[in-house]
Design a protein around this motif. Structure first.
Motif, PDB file in Angstrom:
ATOM      1  N   ASN A 106       0.856  -1.181   0.000  1.00 36.50           N
ATOM      2  CA  ASN A 106       0.000   0.000   0.000  1.00 36.50           C
ATOM      3  C   ASN A 106       0.893   1.232   0.000  1.00 36.50           C
ATOM      4  O   ASN A 106       2.059   1.151  -0.377  1.00 36.50           O
ATOM      5  N   ASN A 107       0.361   2.351   0.423  1.00 36.03           N
ATOM      6  CA  ASN A 107       1.140   3.597   0.443  1.00 36.03           C
ATOM      7  C   ASN A 107       1.145   4.223   1.836  1.00 36.03           C
ATOM      8  O   ASN A 107       1.120   5.451   1.976  1.00 36.03           O
ATOM      9  N   PHE A 108       1.169   3.395   2.870  1.00 39.74           N
ATOM     10  CA  PHE A 108       1.172   3.915   4.233  1.00 39.74           C
ATOM     11  C   PHE A 108       2.482   4.645   4.531  1.00 39.74           C
ATOM     12  O   PHE A 108       3.555   4.248   4.061  1.00 39.74           O
ATOM     13  N   VAL A 109       2.375   5.725   5.304  1.00 36.89           N
ATOM     14  CA  VAL A 109       3.535   6.543   5.649  1.00 36.89           C
ATOM     15  C   VAL A 109       3.641   6.656   7.171  1.00 36.89           C
ATOM     16  O   VAL A 109       2.791   6.164   7.906  1.00 36.89           O
ATOM     17  N   GLY A 110       4.689   7.337   7.618  1.00 33.61           N
ATOM     18  CA  GLY A 110       4.879   7.543   9.044  1.00 33.61           C
ATOM     19  C   GLY A 110       5.567   6.366   9.696  1.00 33.61           C
ATOM     20  O   GLY A 110       6.112   5.478   9.023  1.00 33.61           O
ATOM     21  N   SER A 111       5.536   6.344  10.994  1.00 41.76           N
ATOM     22  CA  SER A 111       6.263   5.327  11.750  1.00 41.76           C
ATOM     23  C   SER A 111       5.346   4.170  12.142  1.00 41.76           C
ATOM     24  O   SER A 111       4.124   4.281  12.103  1.00 41.76           O
ATOM     25  N   ILE A 112       5.981   3.074  12.529  1.00 40.89           N
ATOM     26  CA  ILE A 112       5.237   1.920  13.040  1.00 40.89           C
ATOM     27  C   ILE A 112       4.812   2.239  14.476  1.00 40.89           C
ATOM     28  O   ILE A 112       5.641   2.636  15.292  1.00 40.89           O
ATOM     29  N   PRO A 113       3.532   2.089  14.800  1.00 40.41           N
ATOM     30  CA  PRO A 113       3.079   2.434  16.156  1.00 40.41           C
ATOM     31  C   PRO A 113       3.750   1.577  17.225  1.00 40.41           C
ATOM     32  O   PRO A 113       4.107   0.417  16.982  1.00 40.41           O
ATOM     33  N   SER A 114       3.896   2.152  18.395  1.00 37.34           N
ATOM     34  CA  SER A 114       4.420   1.406  19.530  1.00 37.34           C
ATOM     35  C   SER A 114       3.374   0.434  20.052  1.00 37.34           C
ATOM     36  O   SER A 114       2.169   0.641  19.892  1.00 37.34           O
ATOM     37  N   VAL A 115       3.857  -0.631  20.679  1.00 36.34           N
ATOM     38  CA  VAL A 115       2.970  -1.624  21.286  1.00 36.34           C
ATOM     39  C   VAL A 115       2.934  -1.369  22.784  1.00 36.34           C
ATOM     40  O   VAL A 115       3.973  -1.411  23.455  1.00 36.34           O
ATOM     41  N   THR A 116       1.742  -1.125  23.291  1.00 35.06           N
ATOM     42  CA  THR A 116       1.602  -0.837  24.725  1.00 35.06           C
ATOM     43  C   THR A 116       0.927  -1.967  25.485  1.00 35.06           C
ATOM     44  O   THR A 116       1.006  -2.014  26.712  1.00 35.06           O
ATOM     45  N   VAL A 117       0.261  -2.875  24.779  1.00 35.11           N
ATOM     46  CA  VAL A 117      -0.388  -4.000  25.457  1.00 35.11           C
ATOM     47  C   VAL A 117       0.659  -5.079  25.756  1.00 35.11           C
ATOM     48  O   VAL A 117       1.684  -5.173  25.096  1.00 35.11           O
ATOM     49  N   PHE A 144      11.164  -0.650  19.652  1.00 36.83           N
ATOM     50  CA  PHE A 144      11.657  -1.664  20.580  1.00 36.83           C
ATOM     51  C   PHE A 144      10.489  -2.462  21.155  1.00 36.83           C
ATOM     52  O   PHE A 144      10.608  -3.655  21.445  1.00 36.83           O
ATOM     53  N   SER A 145       9.329  -1.779  21.275  1.00 36.97           N
ATOM     54  CA  SER A 145       8.162  -2.399  21.905  1.00 36.97           C
ATOM     55  C   SER A 145       7.531  -3.507  21.070  1.00 36.97           C
ATOM     56  O   SER A 145       6.660  -4.221  21.570  1.00 36.97           O
ATOM     57  N   LEU A 146       7.957  -3.688  19.811  1.00 37.07           N
ATOM     58  CA  LEU A 146       7.455  -4.828  19.044  1.00 37.07           C
ATOM     59  C   LEU A 146       7.826  -6.139  19.722  1.00 37.07           C
ATOM     60  O   LEU A 146       7.194  -7.171  19.511  1.00 37.07           O
ATOM     61  N   GLY A 147       8.846  -6.082  20.556  1.00 41.54           N
ATOM     62  CA  GLY A 147       9.226  -7.264  21.319  1.00 41.54           C
ATOM     63  C   GLY A 147       8.170  -7.698  22.316  1.00 41.54           C
ATOM     64  O   GLY A 147       8.223  -8.813  22.848  1.00 41.54           O
ATOM     65  N   PRO A 162      16.067  -3.791  16.721  1.00 39.14           N
ATOM     66  CA  PRO A 162      15.917  -3.854  18.186  1.00 39.14           C
ATOM     67  C   PRO A 162      16.285  -5.235  18.739  1.00 39.14           C
ATOM     68  O   PRO A 162      15.867  -6.262  18.195  1.00 39.14           O
ATOM     69  N   GLU A 163      17.043  -5.231  19.775  1.00 41.35           N
ATOM     70  CA  GLU A 163      17.429  -6.491  20.412  1.00 41.35           C
ATOM     71  C   GLU A 163      16.201  -7.246  20.910  1.00 41.35           C
ATOM     72  O   GLU A 163      16.194  -8.482  20.970  1.00 41.35           O
ATOM     73  N   SER A 164      15.149  -6.515  21.231  1.00 42.82           N
ATOM     74  CA  SER A 164      13.946  -7.128  21.788  1.00 42.82           C
ATOM     75  C   SER A 164      13.300  -8.134  20.844  1.00 42.82           C
ATOM     76  O   SER A 164      12.630  -9.071  21.290  1.00 42.82           O
ATOM     77  N   LEU A 165      13.498  -7.964  19.526  1.00 42.02           N
ATOM     78  CA  LEU A 165      12.910  -8.907  18.573  1.00 42.02           C
ATOM     79  C   LEU A 165      13.462 -10.312  18.776  1.00 42.02           C
ATOM     80  O   LEU A 165      12.781 -11.300  18.511  1.00 42.02           O
ATOM     81  N   GLY A 166      14.696 -10.394  19.254  1.00 45.18           N
ATOM     82  CA  GLY A 166      15.318 -11.691  19.481  1.00 45.18           C
ATOM     83  C   GLY A 166      14.770 -12.428  20.682  1.00 45.18           C
ATOM     84  O   GLY A 166      15.099 -13.602  20.895  1.00 45.18           O
ATOM     85  N   TYR A 167      13.939 -11.749  21.464  1.00 43.34           N
ATOM     86  CA  TYR A 167      13.378 -12.377  22.661  1.00 43.34           C
ATOM     87  C   TYR A 167      11.910 -12.762  22.482  1.00 43.34           C
ATOM     88  O   TYR A 167      11.269 -13.178  23.451  1.00 43.34           O
ATOM     89  N   ILE A 168      11.395 -12.630  21.260  1.00 40.83           N
ATOM     90  CA  ILE A 168      10.031 -13.106  20.991  1.00 40.83           C
ATOM     91  C   ILE A 168      10.103 -14.624  20.866  1.00 40.83           C
ATOM     92  O   ILE A 168      10.700 -15.144  19.921  1.00 40.83           O
TER      93      ILE A 168
END
Length: 288
Positions: free
Chosen positions: A189-200, A221-224, A244-250
């Motif tokens: 698609n043509n989405f712009v901007g940043s990837i939202p943070s994950v708060t849940v 980093f919160s994608l982890g 992000p190092e956090s991805l390695g901990y999923i």
């Protein structure tokens, strides 16, 4: 051969299943005379012509399956008068025009599949406002505009597939923070901007496909926090910074696709210690 109009003589008919045959010609408008019809499945034939607006007279209709035909023209807006509709699958046809706005107001709608057509216009703003909607697939059309807030904030939606359209704007912050979505596919698609943070902290999200857009900024980093994630596809964007190092901990992650961005720096050691990872694609970046 064609579906005989005299089928309307079966006035007590509640279910009509003619799928996976070799029926050709049009969908008979006489089907609108079947006032007791609840389930209509004419999928996987070679039907042509328009979807008859007379179907809206079937007030008991719950399921409409017309997928894998060669139907063209617009989706009749009058179909939204069937207030008991639970499933609509019109995918893999040649339908044009817009999605009827009132589809978003159908009180019992669970499943809406309109993929692989030639639909234009925006996603109805009210889609997602009803509490039963679980599955939406509008992929591979020519839809524009933004993701409606109701859809992004839905508390019932489990699968959202909008890939291969011309959708724009930023990703709604709520999209990655619902407690129901298990799969999000917004590729091409043509989405712009940043990837939202994950708060849940207890997201059920397993599949996140955001590749081939115009997303920028850093990978949060919160994608982890997406502890159930199986597939993460962010390829072909304009993402910068380090992985992000956090991805390695999923603990469940099987596919990590970050190729063709502007990522830099070293690959975190945590990535190489992932016992679940089956596919790692980080080509075409500036990693060291």
């Amino acid at each position: 051969g064609s579906i005989a109009p005299c089928i309307a003589n079966l006035t007590w008919l509640a279910r009509l299943q003619l799928s996976n045959n070799s029926f050709s010609g049009g969908v008979p408008s006489e089907l609108g005379l079947l006032s007791r019809l609840t389930n209509l499945n004419l999928s996987m034939n070679t039907l042509e012509g328009n979807i008859p607006p007379e179907l809206s007279a079937c007030s008991q209709l719950q399921i409409v399956g017309l997928w894998n035909n060669s139907l063209h023209g617009e989706i009749p807006h009058s179909l939204s008068q069937c207030k008991r509709l639970q499933e609509i699958d019109l995918s893999n046809n040649k339908l044009q025009g817009g999605i009827p706005p009132a589809f978003g107001d159908l009180p019992e709608l669970h499943i809406l599949v309109l993929a692989y057509n030639m639909l234009t216009g925006n996603i109805p703003p009210s889609l997602g406002s009803r509490r039963h909607l679980t599955y939406v697939d509008l992929g591979r059309n020519f839809l524009g505009g933004v993701i409606p807030e109701f859809l992004a904030n839905s508390s019932s939606l489990q699968v959202l597939r909008l890939m291969s359209n011309s959708l724009t704007g930023e990703l709604p912050k709520a999209l990655l923070n619902t407690l129901s979505l298990g799969a999000i596919c917004l590729t091409r698609n043509n989405f712009v901007g940043s990837i939202p943070s994950v708060t849940v902290t207890s997201s059920p999200l397993k599949h996140l496909y955001l590749g081939e857009n115009n997303l920028s900024g850093r990978i949060p980093f919160s994608l982890g926090n997406l502890s159930s994630l199986l597939h993460l596809h962010l390829t072909n964007n304009h993402l910068v910074g380090s992985i992000p190092e956090s991805l390695g901990y999923i603990p469940t992650l099987e596919k990590l696709i970050l190729s063709a961005n502007n990522l830099s720096g070293p690959v975190p050691p945590s990535i190489f210690n992932m016992s679940s990872l089956k596919s790692l694609t980080i080509a075409e970046n500036s990693l060291v």
